[in-house]
Design a protein around this motif. Structure first.
Motif, PDB file in Angstrom:
ATOM      1  N   TYR A  32       0.884  -1.182   0.000  1.00  0.00           N
ATOM      2  CA  TYR A  32       0.000   0.000   0.000  1.00  0.00           C
ATOM      3  C   TYR A  32       0.910   1.216   0.000  1.00  0.00           C
ATOM      4  O   TYR A  32       1.744   1.374   0.892  1.00  0.00           O
ATOM      5  CB  TYR A  32      -0.868  -0.034   1.268  1.00  0.00           C
ATOM      6  N   ASP A  33       0.808   2.047  -1.046  1.00  0.00           N
ATOM      7  CA  ASP A  33       1.748   3.168  -1.138  1.00  0.00           C
ATOM      8  C   ASP A  33       1.125   4.297  -1.962  1.00  0.00           C
ATOM      9  O   ASP A  33       0.415   4.046  -2.938  1.00  0.00           O
ATOM     10  CB  ASP A  33       3.054   2.680  -1.832  1.00  0.00           C
ATOM     11  N   ASN A  34       1.413   5.545  -1.593  1.00  0.00           N
ATOM     12  CA  ASN A  34       0.861   6.678  -2.390  1.00  0.00           C
ATOM     13  C   ASN A  34       1.819   7.093  -3.501  1.00  0.00           C
ATOM     14  O   ASN A  34       1.582   8.055  -4.220  1.00  0.00           O
ATOM     15  CB  ASN A  34       0.530   7.866  -1.476  1.00  0.00           C
ATOM     16  N   LEU A  35       2.948   6.392  -3.601  1.00  0.00           N
ATOM     17  CA  LEU A  35       3.947   6.624  -4.667  1.00  0.00           C
ATOM     18  C   LEU A  35       4.492   8.057  -4.657  1.00  0.00           C
ATOM     19  O   LEU A  35       4.968   8.563  -5.686  1.00  0.00           O
ATOM     20  CB  LEU A  35       3.357   6.288  -6.052  1.00  0.00           C
ATOM     21  N   SER A  36       4.438   8.718  -3.487  1.00  0.00           N
ATOM     22  CA  SER A  36       4.945  10.111  -3.432  1.00  0.00           C
ATOM     23  C   SER A  36       6.474  10.132  -3.497  1.00  0.00           C
ATOM     24  O   SER A  36       7.070  11.105  -3.922  1.00  0.00           O
ATOM     25  CB  SER A  36       4.495  10.786  -2.126  1.00  0.00           C
ATOM     26  N   LEU A  67      -8.232   2.840   3.266  1.00  0.00           N
ATOM     27  CA  LEU A  67      -7.527   1.901   4.146  1.00  0.00           C
ATOM     28  C   LEU A  67      -8.468   0.791   4.608  1.00  0.00           C
ATOM     29  O   LEU A  67      -8.157  -0.404   4.496  1.00  0.00           O
ATOM     30  CB  LEU A  67      -7.019   2.641   5.378  1.00  0.00           C
ATOM     31  N   VAL A  68      -9.635   1.181   5.129  1.00  0.00           N
ATOM     32  CA  VAL A  68     -10.569   0.181   5.658  1.00  0.00           C
ATOM     33  C   VAL A  68     -10.984  -0.785   4.550  1.00  0.00           C
ATOM     34  O   VAL A  68     -10.976  -2.000   4.725  1.00  0.00           O
ATOM     35  CB  VAL A  68     -11.803   0.867   6.293  1.00  0.00           C
ATOM     36  N   HIS A  69     -11.240  -0.220   3.377  1.00  0.00           N
ATOM     37  CA  HIS A  69     -11.634  -1.081   2.244  1.00  0.00           C
ATOM     38  C   HIS A  69     -10.517  -2.080   1.906  1.00  0.00           C
ATOM     39  O   HIS A  69     -10.760  -3.270   1.670  1.00  0.00           O
ATOM     40  CB  HIS A  69     -11.961  -0.219   1.019  1.00  0.00           C
ATOM     41  N   THR A  70      -9.272  -1.571   1.939  1.00  0.00           N
ATOM     42  CA  THR A  70      -8.125  -2.442   1.610  1.00  0.00           C
ATOM     43  C   THR A  70      -7.962  -3.544   2.655  1.00  0.00           C
ATOM     44  O   THR A  70      -7.762  -4.721   2.317  1.00  0.00           O
ATOM     45  CB  THR A  70      -6.843  -1.601   1.544  1.00  0.00           C
ATOM     46  N   LEU A  71      -8.079  -3.173   3.937  1.00  0.00           N
ATOM     47  CA  LEU A  71      -7.914  -4.159   5.019  1.00  0.00           C
ATOM     48  C   LEU A  71      -8.974  -5.258   4.910  1.00  0.00           C
ATOM     49  O   LEU A  71      -8.699  -6.446   5.080  1.00  0.00           O
ATOM     50  CB  LEU A  71      -8.011  -3.467   6.380  1.00  0.00           C
ATOM     51  N   LYS A  72     -10.199  -4.818   4.597  1.00  0.00           N
ATOM     52  CA  LYS A  72     -11.336  -5.744   4.504  1.00  0.00           C
ATOM     53  C   LYS A  72     -11.197  -6.650   3.278  1.00  0.00           C
ATOM     54  O   LYS A  72     -11.191  -7.877   3.376  1.00  0.00           O
ATOM     55  CB  LYS A  72     -12.642  -4.951   4.344  1.00  0.00           C
ATOM     56  N   SER A  73     -11.050  -6.018   2.135  1.00  0.00           N
ATOM     57  CA  SER A  73     -11.101  -6.801   0.877  1.00  0.00           C
ATOM     58  C   SER A  73      -9.925  -7.764   0.765  1.00  0.00           C
ATOM     59  O   SER A  73     -10.042  -8.827   0.161  1.00  0.00           O
ATOM     60  CB  SER A  73     -11.122  -5.849  -0.329  1.00  0.00           C
ATOM     61  N   HIS A  74      -8.788  -7.413   1.387  1.00  0.00           N
ATOM     62  CA  HIS A  74      -7.624  -8.317   1.304  1.00  0.00           C
ATOM     63  C   HIS A  74      -7.482  -9.206   2.531  1.00  0.00           C
ATOM     64  O   HIS A  74      -6.491  -9.899   2.690  1.00  0.00           O
ATOM     65  CB  HIS A  74      -6.348  -7.500   1.084  1.00  0.00           C
ATOM     66  N   LYS A  75      -8.446  -9.112   3.442  1.00  0.00           N
ATOM     67  CA  LYS A  75      -8.430  -9.952   4.654  1.00  0.00           C
ATOM     68  C   LYS A  75      -7.085  -9.882   5.364  1.00  0.00           C
ATOM     69  O   LYS A  75      -6.411 -10.884   5.621  1.00  0.00           O
ATOM     70  CB  LYS A  75      -8.767 -11.409   4.314  1.00  0.00           C
ATOM     71  N   ALA A 112      -8.118   2.559  11.471  1.00  0.00           N
ATOM     72  CA  ALA A 112      -8.635   1.590  10.490  1.00  0.00           C
ATOM     73  C   ALA A 112      -8.419   0.163  10.984  1.00  0.00           C
ATOM     74  O   ALA A 112      -9.301  -0.695  10.889  1.00  0.00           O
ATOM     75  CB  ALA A 112      -7.925   1.803   9.150  1.00  0.00           C
ATOM     76  N   LEU A 113      -7.237  -0.092  11.577  1.00  0.00           N
ATOM     77  CA  LEU A 113      -6.961  -1.432  12.114  1.00  0.00           C
ATOM     78  C   LEU A 113      -7.968  -1.794  13.195  1.00  0.00           C
ATOM     79  O   LEU A 113      -8.459  -2.927  13.273  1.00  0.00           O
ATOM     80  CB  LEU A 113      -5.534  -1.479  12.705  1.00  0.00           C
ATOM     81  N   GLN A 114      -8.286  -0.801  14.042  1.00  0.00           N
ATOM     82  CA  GLN A 114      -9.190  -1.079  15.176  1.00  0.00           C
ATOM     83  C   GLN A 114     -10.575  -1.519  14.650  1.00  0.00           C
ATOM     84  O   GLN A 114     -11.197  -2.416  15.188  1.00  0.00           O
ATOM     85  CB  GLN A 114      -9.331   0.182  16.028  1.00  0.00           C
ATOM     86  N   THR A 115     -11.015  -0.887  13.533  1.00  0.00           N
ATOM     87  CA  THR A 115     -12.350  -1.251  12.999  1.00  0.00           C
ATOM     88  C   THR A 115     -12.363  -2.702  12.518  1.00  0.00           C
ATOM     89  O   THR A 115     -13.399  -3.326  12.434  1.00  0.00           O
ATOM     90  CB  THR A 115     -12.749  -0.343  11.808  1.00  0.00           C
ATOM     91  N   GLN A 116     -11.178  -3.219  12.161  1.00  0.00           N
ATOM     92  CA  GLN A 116     -11.108  -4.597  11.641  1.00  0.00           C
ATOM     93  C   GLN A 116     -10.541  -5.562  12.679  1.00  0.00           C
ATOM     94  O   GLN A 116     -10.241  -6.722  12.351  1.00  0.00           O
ATOM     95  CB  GLN A 116     -10.226  -4.628  10.374  1.00  0.00           C
TER      96      GLN A 116
END
Ligand code: WQD
Length: 343
Positions: A32-36, A67-75, A112-116
Motif C-alpha cells: 500500500y503506497d501513495n507513490l509520493s 484503508l478500511v476497504h483495503t484491510l477488509k477486501s484483502h483480509k 482503520a486497524l481497530q475497525t477490523q
C-alpha cells in the motif's frame, strides 16, 4: 505464521526489501503506497525477484475509507507501517508536514486497524528517537530525547502505540529502531533511489563514484571520534528486512508493546566508509572537509543484544557487502529526479 500482511510504504526502499524477504519466507503480502517518493516500476522488479506478482494498492495512509476497504477486501491480519517522511533536515524546515504525514498518518492507520480488529502492528521507527547519546552503545532503555521533528514524530508514534497497547492487551506491537540502512538486494533490481540530491552519506558517495557529483562534502572532521568524522552504525537493508520477518515471528507468541534496535552494533566513521567504498568500487572518492551539519551527532551505534536474544536476529552482512551492493545497484540506476517518476 501470520496471515496476510499489509505493507504501507511497500514500494519504498526498506518496504520493498522487506516485501522480498516476507514473500520468500512464505507470507502473503499486499503493498500500500501513495507513490509520493517511489515508483510502481518497483512492482515489476519485485515480481522478477520473487517469481510472482505482489498485490498493490495505490493509497495514502490518511485516506481512512481506502484503508478500511483495503484491510477488509484483502483480509489483512497484520500491518507493517513504513509509509512516512524521513529526512531530518527537511523535517526542520517543514515540521507540520512531518507531523501530519508521520503522526496523523499512523493514527489514521491505527483507527482503520481497530475497525477490523487487526492486532499485529510493526512500526518503522528510528534510532533518531534517542537524540544526543547519554551513553553508548544505545540500548532500548536509553532515554528518547529526539532532537528534530522527524525523530520526534517517530517518538510520538511509539508513545501512542504504548498507550493503545496498555488499553488493549490483545495488541502485538513492535517498534523497530533502525540505525543507518544502506545497500541493496543482490539482484540490483531494487535499492535506494533517492530523488535529486540524496542527503545520506552512502548514496552521496555512490553519486561521486558515478561521476554524477564532483566531490563529497565531509560534514566536519573535528568531532571527538577516531578520525574526527561522524561515526554511525550502518546496517545492510537485507539484514534490516530480515529483522522485520523475525519481529513478525516474535509477535505471533508475544502480546504487548516492544522496542528493538536494528543495528550491527559497530560504528564506522565517514572516512572509513569512504575508504571501504573506494576499495569495492576500485576508485578514488574526492572529498572536501566542510562545516559540521547543524544538529548532527558525533557518534552513535547500537547495542543489538535485545534483538539477538528475543528475536534470534543479528546482522550478517559486513561493510564490504554494504558498499559492494550499493555500487552494483548504482551502476544500474541513473541518479535523477525523473528516475522516480519513470513509468
Ligand atoms: C551519516 C554521517 C553525516 C552526508 C540519517 C537520517 C536518520 C536515519 C539514518 C531514518 C553523518 C555524514 C553525510 C554527506 C557527510 N534515517 N555525512 N557528508 O545523519 O546519521 O541519519 O539516516 O531513520 O533519520 O537522518 O545519516 O547518512 O545522513 O550521515 O559527511 O554528504 O555522514 O554528518 O556523520 P544520519 P547520514
Amino acid at each position: 505464521m501470520a496471515g496476510r500482511i499489509l505493507i504501507t510504504g511497500g514500494t519504498g526502499y526498506i518496504g520493498s526489501h522487506t516485501a522480498v524477504v516476507l514473500t520468500q519466507s512464505g507470507h502473503d503480502i499486499v503493498l500500500y503506497d501513495n507513490l509520493s517518493s517511489s515508483s510502481d516500476v518497483i512492482l515489476d522488479a519485485l515480481k522478477e525477484i520473487t517469481g510472482k506478482p505482489i498485490p498493490f494498492v495505490k493509497g495514502d495512509v490518511r485516506d481512512a475509507d481506502r484503508l478500511v476497504h483495503t484491510l477488509k477486501s484483502h483480509k489483512i491480519d497484520a500491518v507493517m507501517h513504513f509509509a512516512g517522511l524521513k529526512a531530518v533536515g527537511e523535517s526542520v524546515e517543514k515540521p507540520l508536514e512531518y507531523f501530519t504525514n508521520n503522526i496523523q498518518g499512523a493514527i489514521s492507520l491505527l483507527n482503520a486497524l481497530q475497525t477490523q480488529s487487526i492486532n499485529t502492528f510493526i512500526f518503522s521507527s528510528s534510532a533518531t528517537v534517542y537524540g544526543e547519546p547519554e551513553y553508548l552503545p544505545f540500548d532500548e532503555e536509553h532515554p528518547t530525547n529526539a532532537l528534530n521533528p522527524y525523530g520526534r514524530s517517530k517518538k510520538h508514534v511509539e508513545e501512542i502505540l504504548q498507550d493503545i497497547a496498555s488499553s488493549n492487551p490483545a495488541l502485538r506491537i513492535a517498534c523497530l529502531r533502525y540505525f543507518n540502512p544502506v545497500g541493496a538486494h543482490e539482484s540490483r533490481l531494487i535499492g535506494e533511489i533517492p530523488k535529486g540530491n540524496p542527503n545520506n552519506l552512502m548514496p552521496s558517495i555512490a553519486q561521486v563514484a558515478m561521476g554524477d557529483r564532483e566531490e563529497l562534502c565531509v560534514f566536519g572532521d573535528d568531532y571527538p571520534t577516531s578520525d574526527g568524522t561522524g561515526v554511525r552504525d550502518y546496517i545492510h537493508v537485507m539484514d534490516l528486512a530480515e529483522g522485520h520477518a523475525a519481529s513478525l515471528t516474535f509477535l505471533e507468541s508475544n502480546t504487548g508493546w516492544h522496542a528493538f534496535n536494528l543495528g550491527s552494533g559497530t560504528g564506522y566513521s565517514v572516512m572509513e566508509l569512504i575508504h571501504a567504498f573506494e576499495k569495492e568500487a576500485n576508485c578514488t572518492i574526492p572529498y572536501r572537509i566542510t562545516e559540521r551539519l547543524a544538529g548532527d551527532i558525533a557518534e552513535y551505534y547500537s547495542n543489538p543484544d535485545k534483538a539477538a536474544k528475543l528475536l534470534g536476529w543479528k546482522t550478517k552482512r559486513n561493510l564490504k557487502k554494504m558498499c559492494a551492493s550499493t555500487w552494483k545497484k548504482t551502476k544500474l540506476t541513473l541518479y535523477s529526479s525523473d528516475t522516480i517518476s519513470q513509468k
